[in-house]
Design a protein around this motif. Structure first.
Motif, PDB file in Angstrom:
ATOM      1  N   UNK A  41       0.891  -1.230   0.018  1.00 57.30           N
ATOM      2  CA  UNK A  41      -0.092  -0.028   0.125  1.00 57.30           C
ATOM      3  C   UNK A  41       0.963   1.063   0.081  1.00 57.30           C
ATOM      4  N   UNK A  42       0.488   2.301  -0.877  1.00 54.85           N
ATOM      5  CA  UNK A  42       1.262   3.445  -0.987  1.00 54.85           C
ATOM      6  C   UNK A  42       0.009   4.567  -1.215  1.00 54.85           C
ATOM      7  N   UNK A  43       0.398   6.004  -1.077  1.00 52.13           N
ATOM      8  CA  UNK A  43      -0.401   6.703  -1.037  1.00 52.13           C
ATOM      9  C   UNK A  43      -0.867   6.878  -2.765  1.00 52.13           C
ATOM     10  N   UNK A  44      -0.265   6.371  -3.491  1.00 51.04           N
ATOM     11  CA  UNK A  44      -0.600   6.202  -5.009  1.00 51.04           C
ATOM     12  C   UNK A  44      -1.344   5.221  -5.343  1.00 51.04           C
ATOM     13  N   UNK A 152      10.561   7.469  -3.877  1.00 52.29           N
ATOM     14  CA  UNK A 152       9.375   6.722  -4.071  1.00 52.29           C
ATOM     15  C   UNK A 152       8.452   7.259  -2.703  1.00 52.29           C
ATOM     16  N   UNK A 153       7.306   7.022  -3.197  1.00 55.08           N
ATOM     17  CA  UNK A 153       6.332   7.259  -1.846  1.00 55.08           C
ATOM     18  C   UNK A 153       6.607   6.212  -0.835  1.00 55.08           C
TER      19      UNK A 153
END
Length: 166
Positions: A41-44, A152-153
Motif C-alpha cells: 500500500x502507498x498513497x498512490x 518513491x512514496x
C-alpha cells in the motif's frame, strides 16, 4: 583445612554452573524461509503480488539469543521478481534486528531494513513456531515492512513467510 576444602568445593560448583550457563546462552540458531509479499500500500496505489507479477524472497539468517527472552538477529533476503515472462533477482535486503520471545512459541522481531534498490525502513515481524523437533523447528511469520526513500512514496506491505530453523 575444612575452610580450604569448602573454598575448593565452592569454586568447582561455581565453575560448573558457569559452564552449564554458557552451553545454554548465548544460543545460536540459523534459519531459512520463503516470503511472499501479499499486498503493498502507498498513497498512490495498492499492488497485489500474484496479479501482474510474482515476487518471492528467501530470508536466511542467524539468531543469537542472549537469554530465553531477548536476542539479536541478522538476516539477508534476496528477492526474485517474475514479470512478463522473465525473472531476475531485483533486490537484496540487509535486515538486522532484535528478537523478543513472547511465550508459547511466539516471537517478535523488530528489524531495520536496508535494500540494495535504495529503499530503507523498518520491519516488525510476528513469528510462531508451529512444529518443534529435537534438531529443528518449522515456523510461520507475518512481516509488515514499512519502506521509504529512493524518490518513491512510503509503502507498507503485508507478507507471509514460512521456514525452518535449526
Amino acid at each position: 583445612m575444612i575452610q580450604v576444602r569448602f573454598a575448593i568445593l565452592f569454586a568447582l560448583l561455581a565453575f560448573n554452573t558457569s559452564i552449564f550457563s554458557q552451553t545454554t546462552y548465548p544460543k545460536i540458531t540459523g534459519y531459512f524461509g520463503v516470503v511472499h509479499p501479499i499486498a503493498t500500500f502507498s498513497e498512490n496505489e495498492t499492488t497485489l503480488n500474484f496479479r501482474d507479477y510474482y515476487t518471492v524472497g528467501f530470508p536466511t539468517g542467524i539468531n543469537i539469543w542472549k537469554s530465553s527472552k531477548i536476542g539479536f538477529s541478522f538476516e539477508v533476503v534476496p528477492t526474485i521478481k517474475a514479470e512478463d515472462g522473465t525473472s531476475k533477482m531485483n533486490n537484496l535486503l540487509f535486515h538486522p534486528g532484535i528478537l523478543v520471545a513472547l511465550g508459547n512459541g511466539y516471537t517478535f522481531a523488530g528489524r531495520a531494513a536496508f535494500e540494495t534498490n535504495g529503499r530503507y525502513g523498518v520491519t516488525p515481524v510476528f513469528n510462531k513456531t508451529v512444529i518443534k523437533n529435537a534438531n529443528s523447528s518449522y515456523y510461520i511469520a507475518i512481516p509488515l515492512p514499512l519502506r521509504f526513500g529512493n524518490e518513491h512514496p512510503a509503502t507498507f506491505t503485508v507478507g507471509l513467510q514460512f521456514g525452518i530453523a535449526f
